[in-house]
Design a protein around this motif. Structure first.
Motif, PDB file in Angstrom:
ATOM      1  N   TYR A  16       0.846  -1.191   0.000  1.00 30.22           N
ATOM      2  CA  TYR A  16       0.000   0.000   0.000  1.00 30.22           C
ATOM      3  C   TYR A  16       0.885   1.246   0.000  1.00 30.22           C
ATOM      4  O   TYR A  16       1.634   1.487   0.949  1.00 30.22           O
ATOM      5  N   LEU A  17       0.815   2.004  -1.094  1.00 33.64           N
ATOM      6  CA  LEU A  17       1.684   3.161  -1.295  1.00 33.64           C
ATOM      7  C   LEU A  17       0.847   4.433  -1.241  1.00 33.64           C
ATOM      8  O   LEU A  17      -0.067   4.611  -2.061  1.00 33.64           O
ATOM      9  N   ILE A  18       1.173   5.321  -0.309  1.00 38.62           N
ATOM     10  CA  ILE A  18       0.427   6.553  -0.076  1.00 38.62           C
ATOM     11  C   ILE A  18       1.309   7.732  -0.456  1.00 38.62           C
ATOM     12  O   ILE A  18       2.448   7.853   0.017  1.00 38.62           O
ATOM     13  N   GLY A  19       0.778   8.623  -1.293  1.00 36.81           N
ATOM     14  CA  GLY A  19       1.578   9.725  -1.814  1.00 36.81           C
ATOM     15  C   GLY A  19       1.775  10.883  -0.874  1.00 36.81           C
ATOM     16  O   GLY A  19       2.335  11.912  -1.272  1.00 36.81           O
ATOM     17  N   GLY A  20       1.372  10.750   0.394  1.00 39.17           N
ATOM     18  CA  GLY A  20       1.434  11.840   1.361  1.00 39.17           C
ATOM     19  C   GLY A  20       0.067  12.486   1.516  1.00 39.17           C
ATOM     20  O   GLY A  20      -0.931  12.030   0.960  1.00 39.17           O
ATOM     21  N   GLY A  21       0.017  13.569   2.279  1.00 41.62           N
ATOM     22  CA  GLY A  21      -1.225  14.321   2.442  1.00 41.62           C
ATOM     23  C   GLY A  21      -1.995  13.950   3.696  1.00 41.62           C
ATOM     24  O   GLY A  21      -1.951  12.808   4.154  1.00 41.62           O
ATOM     25  N   TRP A  22      -2.737  14.949   4.201  1.00 41.74           N
ATOM     26  CA  TRP A  22      -3.440  14.776   5.477  1.00 41.74           C
ATOM     27  C   TRP A  22      -4.919  15.171   5.397  1.00 41.74           C
ATOM     28  O   TRP A  22      -5.508  15.571   6.380  1.00 41.74           O
ATOM     29  N   ASP A  23      -5.529  15.044   4.242  1.00 44.00           N
ATOM     30  CA  ASP A  23      -6.945  15.382   4.098  1.00 44.00           C
ATOM     31  C   ASP A  23      -7.786  14.303   4.782  1.00 44.00           C
ATOM     32  O   ASP A  23      -7.777  13.133   4.373  1.00 44.00           O
ATOM     33  N   GLU A  24      -8.530  14.690   5.825  1.00 43.33           N
ATOM     34  CA  GLU A  24      -9.317  13.716   6.582  1.00 43.33           C
ATOM     35  C   GLU A  24     -10.360  13.026   5.713  1.00 43.33           C
ATOM     36  O   GLU A  24     -10.694  11.859   5.944  1.00 43.33           O
ATOM     37  N   ALA A  25     -10.851  13.714   4.693  1.00 46.82           N
ATOM     38  CA  ALA A  25     -11.867  13.119   3.829  1.00 46.82           C
ATOM     39  C   ALA A  25     -11.318  11.932   3.052  1.00 46.82           C
ATOM     40  O   ALA A  25     -12.067  11.035   2.653  1.00 46.82           O
ATOM     41  N   ALA A  26     -10.019  11.918   2.820  1.00 47.24           N
ATOM     42  CA  ALA A  26      -9.405  10.832   2.056  1.00 47.24           C
ATOM     43  C   ALA A  26      -8.997   9.656   2.920  1.00 47.24           C
ATOM     44  O   ALA A  26      -8.709   8.572   2.397  1.00 47.24           O
ATOM     45  N   ALA A  27      -8.944   9.826   4.234  1.00 43.19           N
ATOM     46  CA  ALA A  27      -8.349   8.821   5.115  1.00 43.19           C
ATOM     47  C   ALA A  27      -8.961   7.434   4.970  1.00 43.19           C
ATOM     48  O   ALA A  27      -8.220   6.440   4.901  1.00 43.19           O
ATOM     49  N   PRO A  28     -10.302   7.275   4.929  1.00 47.99           N
ATOM     50  CA  PRO A  28     -10.833   5.910   4.788  1.00 47.99           C
ATOM     51  C   PRO A  28     -10.368   5.205   3.517  1.00 47.99           C
ATOM     52  O   PRO A  28     -10.037   4.017   3.549  1.00 47.99           O
ATOM     53  N   ALA A  29     -10.317   5.922   2.413  1.00 54.07           N
ATOM     54  CA  ALA A  29      -9.879   5.312   1.152  1.00 54.07           C
ATOM     55  C   ALA A  29      -8.388   5.048   1.153  1.00 54.07           C
ATOM     56  O   ALA A  29      -7.920   4.078   0.542  1.00 54.07           O
ATOM     57  N   VAL A  30      -7.623   5.892   1.828  1.00 51.13           N
ATOM     58  CA  VAL A  30      -6.166   5.791   1.801  1.00 51.13           C
ATOM     59  C   VAL A  30      -5.646   4.734   2.771  1.00 51.13           C
ATOM     60  O   VAL A  30      -4.720   3.984   2.445  1.00 51.13           O
ATOM     61  N   TYR A  31      -6.229   4.648   3.965  1.00 46.96           N
ATOM     62  CA  TYR A  31      -5.735   3.719   4.983  1.00 46.96           C
ATOM     63  C   TYR A  31      -6.609   2.489   5.165  1.00 46.96           C
ATOM     64  O   TYR A  31      -6.154   1.480   5.722  1.00 46.96           O
ATOM     65  N   GLY A  32      -7.871   2.558   4.723  1.00 44.24           N
ATOM     66  CA  GLY A  32      -8.803   1.461   4.960  1.00 44.24           C
ATOM     67  C   GLY A  32      -8.343   0.127   4.401  1.00 44.24           C
ATOM     68  O   GLY A  32      -8.385  -0.902   5.107  1.00 44.24           O
ATOM     69  N   PRO A  33      -7.914   0.048   3.133  1.00 43.91           N
ATOM     70  CA  PRO A  33      -7.485  -1.251   2.597  1.00 43.91           C
ATOM     71  C   PRO A  33      -6.313  -1.866   3.366  1.00 43.91           C
ATOM     72  O   PRO A  33      -6.274  -3.080   3.578  1.00 43.91           O
ATOM     73  N   PHE A  34      -5.375  -1.037   3.780  1.00 43.97           N
ATOM     74  CA  PHE A  34      -4.228  -1.517   4.553  1.00 43.97           C
ATOM     75  C   PHE A  34      -4.681  -2.093   5.886  1.00 43.97           C
ATOM     76  O   PHE A  34      -4.272  -3.207   6.275  1.00 43.97           O
ATOM     77  N   LEU A  35      -5.521  -1.387   6.602  1.00 43.29           N
ATOM     78  CA  LEU A  35      -5.970  -1.872   7.903  1.00 43.29           C
ATOM     79  C   LEU A  35      -6.828  -3.112   7.758  1.00 43.29           C
ATOM     80  O   LEU A  35      -6.774  -4.020   8.604  1.00 43.29           O
ATOM     81  N   ALA A  36      -7.642  -3.188   6.700  1.00 37.68           N
ATOM     82  CA  ALA A  36      -8.442  -4.385   6.472  1.00 37.68           C
ATOM     83  C   ALA A  36      -7.552  -5.600   6.238  1.00 37.68           C
ATOM     84  O   ALA A  36      -7.824  -6.705   6.735  1.00 37.68           O
ATOM     85  N   ALA A  37      -6.454  -5.406   5.492  1.00 34.84           N
ATOM     86  CA  ALA A  37      -5.532  -6.508   5.224  1.00 34.84           C
ATOM     87  C   ALA A  37      -4.811  -6.961   6.482  1.00 34.84           C
ATOM     88  O   ALA A  37      -4.393  -8.125   6.576  1.00 34.84           O
ATOM     89  N   ALA A  38      -4.659  -6.063   7.443  1.00 32.56           N
ATOM     90  CA  ALA A  38      -3.942  -6.381   8.678  1.00 32.56           C
ATOM     91  C   ALA A  38      -4.764  -7.220   9.643  1.00 32.56           C
ATOM     92  O   ALA A  38      -4.219  -7.766  10.598  1.00 32.56           O
ATOM     93  N   GLY A  39      -6.098  -7.313   9.399  1.00 29.27           N
ATOM     94  CA  GLY A  39      -6.950  -8.118  10.256  1.00 29.27           C
ATOM     95  C   GLY A  39      -7.686  -7.298  11.290  1.00 29.27           C
ATOM     96  O   GLY A  39      -7.517  -6.075  11.383  1.00 29.27           O
ATOM     97  N   PRO A  40      -8.528  -7.942  12.098  1.00 29.36           N
ATOM     98  CA  PRO A  40      -9.332  -7.217  13.089  1.00 29.36           C
ATOM     99  C   PRO A  40      -8.475  -6.640  14.210  1.00 29.36           C
ATOM    100  O   PRO A  40      -7.600  -7.318  14.739  1.00 29.36           O
ATOM    101  N   ASP A  41      -8.720  -5.378  14.522  1.00 29.39           N
ATOM    102  CA  ASP A  41      -8.026  -4.686  15.614  1.00 29.39           C
ATOM    103  C   ASP A  41      -6.515  -4.956  15.592  1.00 29.39           C
ATOM    104  O   ASP A  41      -5.932  -5.391  16.589  1.00 29.39           O
ATOM    105  N   PRO A  42      -5.844  -4.671  14.468  1.00 33.82           N
ATOM    106  CA  PRO A  42      -4.442  -5.077  14.341  1.00 33.82           C
ATOM    107  C   PRO A  42      -3.484  -4.211  15.146  1.00 33.82           C
ATOM    108  O   PRO A  42      -3.709  -3.021  15.358  1.00 33.82           O
ATOM    109  N   VAL A  43      -2.394  -4.812  15.553  1.00 37.13           N
ATOM    110  CA  VAL A  43      -1.256  -4.083  16.103  1.00 37.13           C
ATOM    111  C   VAL A  43      -0.427  -3.588  14.925  1.00 37.13           C
ATOM    112  O   VAL A  43       0.013  -4.387  14.091  1.00 37.13           O
ATOM    113  N   VAL A  44      -0.245  -2.275  14.831  1.00 41.49           N
ATOM    114  CA  VAL A  44       0.433  -1.675  13.680  1.00 41.49           C
ATOM    115  C   VAL A  44       1.697  -0.960  14.144  1.00 41.49           C
ATOM    116  O   VAL A  44       1.625   0.001  14.923  1.00 41.49           O
ATOM    117  N   ALA A  45       2.839  -1.418  13.676  1.00 37.59           N
ATOM    118  CA  ALA A  45       4.099  -0.741  13.961  1.00 37.59           C
ATOM    119  C   ALA A  45       4.240   0.449  13.019  1.00 37.59           C
ATOM    120  O   ALA A  45       4.112   0.304  11.802  1.00 37.59           O
TER     121      ALA A  45
END
Length: 231
Positions: free
Chosen positions: A4-33
């Motif tokens: 998952y490659l993110i081009g930078g940026g801090w727009d809250e409106a984009a956060a679900p699309a930008v981080y959601g797939p990564f967190l979903a792949a990590a599993g339920p309630d994942p520990v993220v380093a």
């Protein structure tokens, strides 16, 4: 495994699309380093990433802070279900992660800005000159003069540029491909995610991903959210 490659940026409106797939792949309630180069404000920087990750999905981020010129202790990633390599000075991140490609391939990997750039097989870590000629703004040079490539993690089979629309770095990638340093690269806008699965790529978020390919003439094609392409 997808990367998952993110081009930078801090727009809250984009956060679900930008981080959601990564967190979903990590599993339920994942520990993220969350790996950060700590130039004295690492704890505060981590807090920003922690907040956006927790806002997107239940997860347990924790900081892995490495000083400039320091080394990553692999034990710091023990127990992590996924790794987010964060933003900052790209050459410094490259120096820290280069020796740990195998470890970072073993769990879902997301790279934000510098973290995305170093995921490449050959990482474009900075520079603003090509044989002394400016090709992008000097402010984007990452403390380097000439365009500089170094071995990356090899998680994706192309070179990666970030902050493309916002910093004018697409031109640096085009020059890198045109002069034959690499055959293919992607330049990712801020608030935009490129999910890479082998040679298959999918775009999410608010911006564009620009595919630059060598040939008889160097070609550039831009893709928006919902579109896919093959490297």
């Amino acid at each position: 495994m997808e990367t998952y490659l993110i081009g930078g940026g801090w727009d809250e409106a984009a956060a679900p699309a930008v981080y959601g797939p990564f967190l979903a792949a990590a599993g339920p309630d994942p520990v993220v380093a969350c790996l950060l180069i700590d130039e004295g404000v690492g704890a505060a920087d981590f807090g920003r990433y922690e907040a956006v990750l927790r806002a997107v999905a239940p997860c347990r981020p924790y900081p892995v802070l490495v000083p400039p010129g320091g080394e990553l202790d692999p034990a710091a990633l023990d127990g992590a279900a996924a790794v987010l390599v964060c933003g900052g000075l790209t050459p410094a991140y490259g120096d820290v992660v280069a020796a740990h490609a195998g470890l970072l391939r073993s769990v879902p990997y997301a790279g934000f800005s510098a973290g995305a750039a170093v995921a490449a097989d050959l990482a474009l870590v900075g520079g603003w000159l090509s044989d002394g000629i400016p090709v992008c703004p000097e402010e984007t040079a990452e403390d380097l003069d000439e365009i500089t490539l170094r071995p990356g993690l090899g998680l994706v089979p192309c070179t990666v540029e970030v902050h493309a629309a916002q910093w004018g770095t697409l031109a640096r990638l085009v020059e890198t491909v045109a002069r034959g340093d690499v055959a293919v690269g992607v330049a990712i806008d801020e608030n935009t995610l490129l999910t890479v699965d082998g040679a298959h790529c999918a775009v999410s978020g608010l911006g564009r991903v620009h595919l630059v390919r060598a040939g008889e003439a160097t070609t550039v094609r831009s893709y928006r959210a919902g579109e896919t392409f093959t490297l």
